[in-house]
Design a protein around this motif. Structure first.
Motif, PDB file in Angstrom:
ATOM      1  N   THR A  51     136.712 177.627  40.593  1.00  0.00           N
ATOM      2  CA  THR A  51     137.466 177.904  41.811  1.00  0.00           C
ATOM      3  C   THR A  51     138.717 178.701  41.474  1.00  0.00           C
ATOM      4  O   THR A  51     139.067 178.884  40.308  1.00  0.00           O
ATOM      5  CB  THR A  51     137.854 176.591  42.514  1.00  0.00           C
ATOM      6  N   ASP A  64     131.533 169.070  59.421  1.00  0.00           N
ATOM      7  CA  ASP A  64     132.759 169.617  58.850  1.00  0.00           C
ATOM      8  C   ASP A  64     132.392 170.469  57.626  1.00  0.00           C
ATOM      9  O   ASP A  64     131.720 169.989  56.706  1.00  0.00           O
ATOM     10  CB  ASP A  64     133.691 168.473  58.428  1.00  0.00           C
ATOM     11  N   ARG A  65     132.844 171.725  57.606  1.00  0.00           N
ATOM     12  CA  ARG A  65     132.430 172.639  56.543  1.00  0.00           C
ATOM     13  C   ARG A  65     132.910 172.206  55.167  1.00  0.00           C
ATOM     14  O   ARG A  65     132.228 172.424  54.163  1.00  0.00           O
ATOM     15  CB  ARG A  65     132.917 174.057  56.850  1.00  0.00           C
ATOM     16  N   LYS A  66     134.094 171.603  55.086  1.00  0.00           N
ATOM     17  CA  LYS A  66     134.556 171.142  53.790  1.00  0.00           C
ATOM     18  C   LYS A  66     133.654 170.041  53.255  1.00  0.00           C
ATOM     19  O   LYS A  66     133.278 170.034  52.079  1.00  0.00           O
ATOM     20  CB  LYS A  66     135.997 170.625  53.874  1.00  0.00           C
ATOM     21  N   GLU A  67     133.275 169.108  54.127  1.00  0.00           N
ATOM     22  CA  GLU A  67     132.394 168.008  53.713  1.00  0.00           C
ATOM     23  C   GLU A  67     131.033 168.549  53.282  1.00  0.00           C
ATOM     24  O   GLU A  67     130.438 168.077  52.304  1.00  0.00           O
ATOM     25  CB  GLU A  67     132.241 166.995  54.853  1.00  0.00           C
ATOM     26  N   VAL A  94     139.525 175.307  46.741  1.00  0.00           N
ATOM     27  CA  VAL A  94     138.627 174.184  47.025  1.00  0.00           C
ATOM     28  C   VAL A  94     137.325 174.716  47.598  1.00  0.00           C
ATOM     29  O   VAL A  94     137.328 175.618  48.449  1.00  0.00           O
ATOM     30  CB  VAL A  94     139.277 173.195  48.023  1.00  0.00           C
ATOM     31  N   GLY A 133     134.239 174.650  50.010  1.00  0.00           N
ATOM     32  CA  GLY A 133     133.853 174.062  51.286  1.00  0.00           C
ATOM     33  C   GLY A 133     134.572 174.602  52.497  1.00  0.00           C
ATOM     34  O   GLY A 133     133.931 175.090  53.436  1.00  0.00           O
ATOM     35  N   PRO A 134     135.914 174.506  52.569  1.00  0.00           N
ATOM     36  CA  PRO A 134     136.597 174.922  53.791  1.00  0.00           C
ATOM     37  C   PRO A 134     136.323 176.384  54.128  1.00  0.00           C
ATOM     38  O   PRO A 134     136.390 177.253  53.264  1.00  0.00           O
ATOM     39  CB  PRO A 134     138.083 174.713  53.461  1.00  0.00           C
ATOM     40  N   LYS A 135     135.974 176.624  55.379  1.00  0.00           N
ATOM     41  CA  LYS A 135     135.762 177.991  55.847  1.00  0.00           C
ATOM     42  C   LYS A 135     136.040 178.030  57.339  1.00  0.00           C
ATOM     43  O   LYS A 135     135.797 177.051  58.042  1.00  0.00           O
ATOM     44  CB  LYS A 135     134.330 178.456  55.583  1.00  0.00           C
ATOM     45  N   ASN A 182     138.594 180.646  46.576  1.00  0.00           N
ATOM     46  CA  ASN A 182     139.488 179.620  47.110  1.00  0.00           C
ATOM     47  C   ASN A 182     139.701 178.496  46.103  1.00  0.00           C
ATOM     48  O   ASN A 182     138.911 178.308  45.180  1.00  0.00           O
ATOM     49  CB  ASN A 182     138.937 179.056  48.418  1.00  0.00           C
ATOM     50  N   GLY A 241     130.394 171.582  52.031  1.00  0.00           N
ATOM     51  CA  GLY A 241     130.548 172.254  50.746  1.00  0.00           C
ATOM     52  C   GLY A 241     130.691 171.285  49.596  1.00  0.00           C
ATOM     53  O   GLY A 241     130.102 171.473  48.525  1.00  0.00           O
ATOM     54  N   GLN A 242     131.462 170.222  49.805  1.00  0.00           N
ATOM     55  CA  GLN A 242     131.658 169.235  48.744  1.00  0.00           C
ATOM     56  C   GLN A 242     130.359 168.490  48.449  1.00  0.00           C
ATOM     57  O   GLN A 242     130.084 168.157  47.290  1.00  0.00           O
ATOM     58  CB  GLN A 242     132.761 168.253  49.144  1.00  0.00           C
TER      59      GLN A 242
END
Length: 349
Positions: free
Chosen positions: A120, A98-101, A44, A46-48, A42, A103-104
């Protein structure tokens, strides 16, 4: 040595997938003499597609800063036959994030390690025993870690089936009125599984899960739609998502210094759908194995024992058939006892 070997880029460790498992594995290898590449398909990190539920075990494993946790719960609202009961404890035992947070935050932990490189928008198109093809380029490895989720390319390269994969579906709804973590049992709609409501800061995840060998994806989708209407949940502004949950564990270490972590390894719970904790632990422990070939992971042994316990419970629920609602009612009765409730929480959280 031929020209192709000279020109081919090489790493000591290639980790496919920058989810919780892959990033934790990289962190374990950080600061060593090993040259490590984390390849994320991906754009970025994090997002999943995930409901974003965490247990207390996950919190302990990550040592997360308070700012990343969205909701804390010491009680899960359980629904069965339009009646409400609770799984509760004195302290918080489940959370949403939040998955993005997440991962980051994990990615930021790697910045201090010069031996770790994260790329990425890197798609793996081929895997061999000596190299992978990443965005059209061969990259050699000594150790390969598949941390690329339930549809893992590394798992497929190893010719491992995923016959026990559950399917989950959810709507991400931009709604903040929901404040409780809720689980709904309905044997006719979801068989041995359940529907959920997981609140987040700026949205709510409303979803369900099941096994397509027990209840078809089409039927589950129809049943979920009926459940949403019954509970007056407005999905007109929601984003629909569906995703597999791989609980078909076979092994995690394979010939040729290849490893599988997280959902790629089939570590997720087929009973609860939880996979973040298993990903964090398996990723870290595989990192330790790479550093010490004689290392034996007692923590992964415990993950396997936990999954076996969950599979036995799930097998009982699936096998109960028309008597399944009775089992839920019996469970409701026993959960009134604080000692039983605490034991259940230790099993799942």
């Amino acid at each position: 040595m031929n020209i192709a070997d000279i020109e081919m880029e090489k790493y000591d460790v290639i980790i496919v997938g920058a989810g919780p498992a892959g990033l934790n594995c990289a962190k374990q290898l950080g600061g060593t003499q090993l040259r490590v590449l984390v390849a994320e398909r991906n754009d970025v990190v994090g997002p999943k597609v995930c409901a974003g539920g965490l247990t207390g075990k996950s919190i302990e494993s990550l040592n997360l800063p308070d700012g990343l946790i969205e909701f804390h719960f010491n009680k899960i609202h359980l629904h069965h036959k339009d009646k409400l009961f609770y799984l509760k404890d004195d302290g918080d035992f489940t959370y949403t994030i939040d998955r993005k947070e997440l991962g980051q935050w994990q990615l930021k932990q790697l910045e201090k390690f010069p031996n770790i490189e994260v790329r990425t928008a890197c798609a793996v198109s081929k895997i061999t025993k000596e190299y992978i093809v990443l965005n059209g380029h061969k990259i050699g490895y000594k150790h390969l870690v598949g941390a690329d989720g339930a549809s893992s390319l590394v798992r497929r390269y190893l010719k491992l089936p995923s016959g026990k994969a559950e399917i989950a579906m959810q709507y991400i709804i931009p709604e903040t009125k929901y404040k409780d973590l809720e689980v709904y049992f309905d044997s006719q709609l979801f068989s041995a599984w359940y529907a959920w409501i997981f609140p987040h800061n700026n949205y709510v995840s409303v979803g369900c899960m099941g096994n397509p060998k027990v209840i078809s994806a089409k039927q589950l989708t129809n049943n979920f739609s009926a459940w949403l209407k019954t509970h007056n949940i407005d999905i007109s502004h929601g984003k629909y998502e569906a995703f597999p949950i791989n609980g078909d564990f076979k092994a995690y270490q394979f010939p040729g210094n290849i490893y599988l972590a997280g959902d790629a390894g089939g570590f997720a719970s087929r009973l609860t759908g939880e996979g973040i904790y298993q990903a964090l632990v398996s990723g870290t422990e595989i990192g330790k194995m790479i550093l010490d070939k004689n290392y034996h992971s007692k923590k992964i042994d415990e993950l396997i024992r936990l999954q076996n316990r969950h599979n036995k419970i799930l097998g009982t629920l699936v096998g109960a058939g028309k008597f399944r609602p009775l089992l839920v009612e019996v469970g409701k009765y026993f959960l009134r006892a604080k000692s039983i409730s605490k034991k259940v929480i230790r099993t799942i959280a």
